[in-house]
Design a protein around this motif. Sequence first.
Motif, PDB file in Angstrom:
ATOM      1  N   ALA A  82       0.846  -1.195   0.000  1.00 28.86           N
ATOM      2  CA  ALA A  82       0.000   0.000   0.000  1.00 28.86           C
ATOM      3  C   ALA A  82       0.881   1.245   0.000  1.00 28.86           C
ATOM      4  O   ALA A  82       1.931   1.283   0.652  1.00 28.86           O
ATOM      5  N   PHE A  83       0.450   2.255  -0.754  1.00 29.99           N
ATOM      6  CA  PHE A  83       1.083   3.567  -0.728  1.00 29.99           C
ATOM      7  C   PHE A  83       0.006   4.546  -0.273  1.00 29.99           C
ATOM      8  O   PHE A  83      -0.744   5.083  -1.086  1.00 29.99           O
ATOM      9  N   PRO A  84      -0.124   4.742   1.047  1.00 26.61           N
ATOM     10  CA  PRO A  84      -1.263   5.512   1.569  1.00 26.61           C
ATOM     11  C   PRO A  84      -1.095   7.011   1.354  1.00 26.61           C
ATOM     12  O   PRO A  84       0.022   7.519   1.205  1.00 26.61           O
ATOM     13  N   ALA A  85      -2.211   7.703   1.371  1.00 27.52           N
ATOM     14  CA  ALA A  85      -2.186   9.163   1.340  1.00 27.52           C
ATOM     15  C   ALA A  85      -1.821   9.678   2.726  1.00 27.52           C
ATOM     16  O   ALA A  85      -2.003   8.992   3.737  1.00 27.52           O
ATOM     17  N   HIS A  86      -1.279  10.879   2.778  1.00 29.01           N
ATOM     18  CA  HIS A  86      -1.023  11.511   4.072  1.00 29.01           C
ATOM     19  C   HIS A  86      -2.326  11.639   4.854  1.00 29.01           C
ATOM     20  O   HIS A  86      -3.386  11.883   4.268  1.00 29.01           O
ATOM     21  N   ASP A  87      -2.233  11.480   6.165  1.00 31.60           N
ATOM     22  CA  ASP A  87      -3.422  11.644   6.999  1.00 31.60           C
ATOM     23  C   ASP A  87      -3.558  13.090   7.472  1.00 31.60           C
ATOM     24  O   ASP A  87      -4.199  13.368   8.486  1.00 31.60           O
ATOM     25  N   THR A  88      -2.950  14.015   6.753  1.00 30.65           N
ATOM     26  CA  THR A  88      -3.096  15.444   6.996  1.00 30.65           C
ATOM     27  C   THR A  88      -3.521  16.108   5.692  1.00 30.65           C
ATOM     28  O   THR A  88      -3.412  15.514   4.622  1.00 30.65           O
ATOM     29  N   THR A  89      -3.995  17.321   5.789  1.00 29.15           N
ATOM     30  CA  THR A  89      -4.336  18.072   4.592  1.00 29.15           C
ATOM     31  C   THR A  89      -3.168  18.989   4.229  1.00 29.15           C
ATOM     32  O   THR A  89      -2.328  19.292   5.083  1.00 29.15           O
ATOM     33  N   PRO A  90      -3.070  19.407   2.970  1.00 33.29           N
ATOM     34  CA  PRO A  90      -1.949  20.272   2.580  1.00 33.29           C
ATOM     35  C   PRO A  90      -1.861  21.522   3.451  1.00 33.29           C
ATOM     36  O   PRO A  90      -2.876  22.145   3.774  1.00 33.29           O
ATOM     37  N   TYR A  91      -0.633  21.850   3.823  1.00 29.87           N
ATOM     38  CA  TYR A  91      -0.322  23.065   4.592  1.00 29.87           C
ATOM     39  C   TYR A  91      -0.831  23.018   6.025  1.00 29.87           C
ATOM     40  O   TYR A  91      -0.958  24.051   6.680  1.00 29.87           O
ATOM     41  N   ASP A  92      -1.117  21.809   6.533  1.00 28.29           N
ATOM     42  CA  ASP A  92      -1.398  21.669   7.956  1.00 28.29           C
ATOM     43  C   ASP A  92      -0.175  22.071   8.766  1.00 28.29           C
ATOM     44  O   ASP A  92       0.965  21.991   8.298  1.00 28.29           O
ATOM     45  N   ARG A  93      -0.417  22.463  10.001  1.00 24.90           N
ATOM     46  CA  ARG A  93       0.674  22.849  10.891  1.00 24.90           C
ATOM     47  C   ARG A  93       1.254  21.661  11.649  1.00 24.90           C
ATOM     48  O   ARG A  93       1.991  21.827  12.610  1.00 24.90           O
ATOM     49  N   PHE A  94       0.884  20.456  11.226  1.00 22.75           N
ATOM     50  CA  PHE A  94       1.487  19.263  11.818  1.00 22.75           C
ATOM     51  C   PHE A  94       1.736  18.258  10.701  1.00 22.75           C
ATOM     52  O   PHE A  94       1.174  18.363   9.610  1.00 22.75           O
ATOM     53  N   SER A  95       2.602  17.292  10.980  1.00 26.59           N
ATOM     54  CA  SER A  95       3.054  16.348   9.961  1.00 26.59           C
ATOM     55  C   SER A  95       2.229  15.066   9.988  1.00 26.59           C
ATOM     56  O   SER A  95       1.563  14.767  10.989  1.00 26.59           O
ATOM     57  N   PRO A  96       2.269  14.290   8.904  1.00 20.71           N
ATOM     58  CA  PRO A  96       1.572  12.994   8.893  1.00 20.71           C
ATOM     59  C   PRO A  96       2.119  12.068   9.973  1.00 20.71           C
ATOM     60  O   PRO A  96       3.258  12.225  10.431  1.00 20.71           O
ATOM     61  N   GLN A  97       1.298  11.092  10.373  1.00 18.09           N
ATOM     62  CA  GLN A  97       1.730  10.121  11.375  1.00 18.09           C
ATOM     63  C   GLN A  97       2.949   9.348  10.864  1.00 18.09           C
ATOM     64  O   GLN A  97       3.020   9.008   9.672  1.00 18.09           O
ATOM     65  N   PRO A  98       3.919   9.063  11.747  1.00 16.83           N
ATOM     66  CA  PRO A  98       5.134   8.366  11.304  1.00 16.83           C
ATOM     67  C   PRO A  98       4.868   7.032  10.611  1.00 16.83           C
ATOM     68  O   PRO A  98       5.575   6.680   9.665  1.00 16.83           O
ATOM     69  N   PHE A  99       3.840   6.277  11.054  1.00 17.03           N
ATOM     70  CA  PHE A  99       3.599   4.971  10.435  1.00 17.03           C
ATOM     71  C   PHE A  99       3.103   5.131   8.999  1.00 17.03           C
ATOM     72  O   PHE A  99       3.363   4.272   8.148  1.00 17.03           O
ATOM     73  N   VAL A 100       2.407   6.233   8.702  1.00 17.66           N
ATOM     74  CA  VAL A 100       1.966   6.498   7.320  1.00 17.66           C
ATOM     75  C   VAL A 100       3.174   6.811   6.440  1.00 17.66           C
ATOM     76  O   VAL A 100       3.322   6.278   5.338  1.00 17.66           O
ATOM     77  N   VAL A 101       4.046   7.682   6.955  1.00 17.55           N
ATOM     78  CA  VAL A 101       5.247   8.046   6.199  1.00 17.55           C
ATOM     79  C   VAL A 101       6.148   6.824   6.005  1.00 17.55           C
ATOM     80  O   VAL A 101       6.748   6.639   4.946  1.00 17.55           O
TER      81      VAL A 101
END
Length: 289
Positions: A82-101
């Motif tokens: 699987a190549f998942p999408a980020h669990d954040t929206t563009p330009y959020d002030r926080f980063s995607p979860q480490p397990f997603v990355v």
Amino acid sequence: MTSSTSRLSEIAARLRERRTPARLVGLRGAARAVAIARLLEAQPEAPALVIAIGAKAADALLEDLRLVLGEPRPEQGGRVRAFPAHDTTPYDRFSPQPFVVAQRMDVLHRLAAFDRGAHAGPPPVVVAPWTALAPRVPSREAVLRASLAVVRGEALDRDGFVGALVAAGYARQSVVEERGEVAVRGGVVDFFPPHLARPVRIELFGDEVESLREFDPASQRSQAELERVVAPPPRELLVTRELAIERGDAIRAAALTQGVAAREADQLIDGLLRGSLPPGAEALAPLIQ
């Protein structure tokens, strides 16, 4: 069923020779996975990217494709990833979860290694929602440059190795439990590469890698002996000092057009020069990757 299978094989052979996009219609449910499997069988030497309409559709297609191909799950060595999408929206002030990355970097590393001829086994099959492909990702060359190899019996500079892991995005912890973490206890270095099912333990005798093993993150007990391990970066934004200097003017120019104070832009660039990425730094990917 036999006629349907032969028809799909015929279509797959025709698509293999195509020079323009092709469209298949009338497929429902698991029939999509069956058709994709026939296409993969017609091109066994090439990696494949299967794009789904959304995250739920990608999850369902992933499971159907594993079943049709008879592939085990990733932790058991399966090639369907699987190549998942980020669990954040563009330009959020926080980063995607480490397990997603980590899942995304697993795929990027496998594709880069396959392209270089360093990937053992059949080519990867990647399933992704289309939104997962929107963010900029590092080039294959950048992923390979940031990857570190450890070989049992060879010399290793402990501090230099750990420093390189941290620079590549590994988080230093007291105990390694999650992907993208590294821990040091005397002559023992634990780290968890994003593409492996278990973390790895290096035991040093002086500067020599005396032991290289997988270990259970729950019990911390060593397991299978390894001959060689590659540690690819666990994050997508790969910023070196040289790259931060090279792209500094572009970052300042973008900040100016968006009304961001010059002082804030300089603080951001200073952080990049030190290897520090603030939360939400993925928004800088178009300027850096």
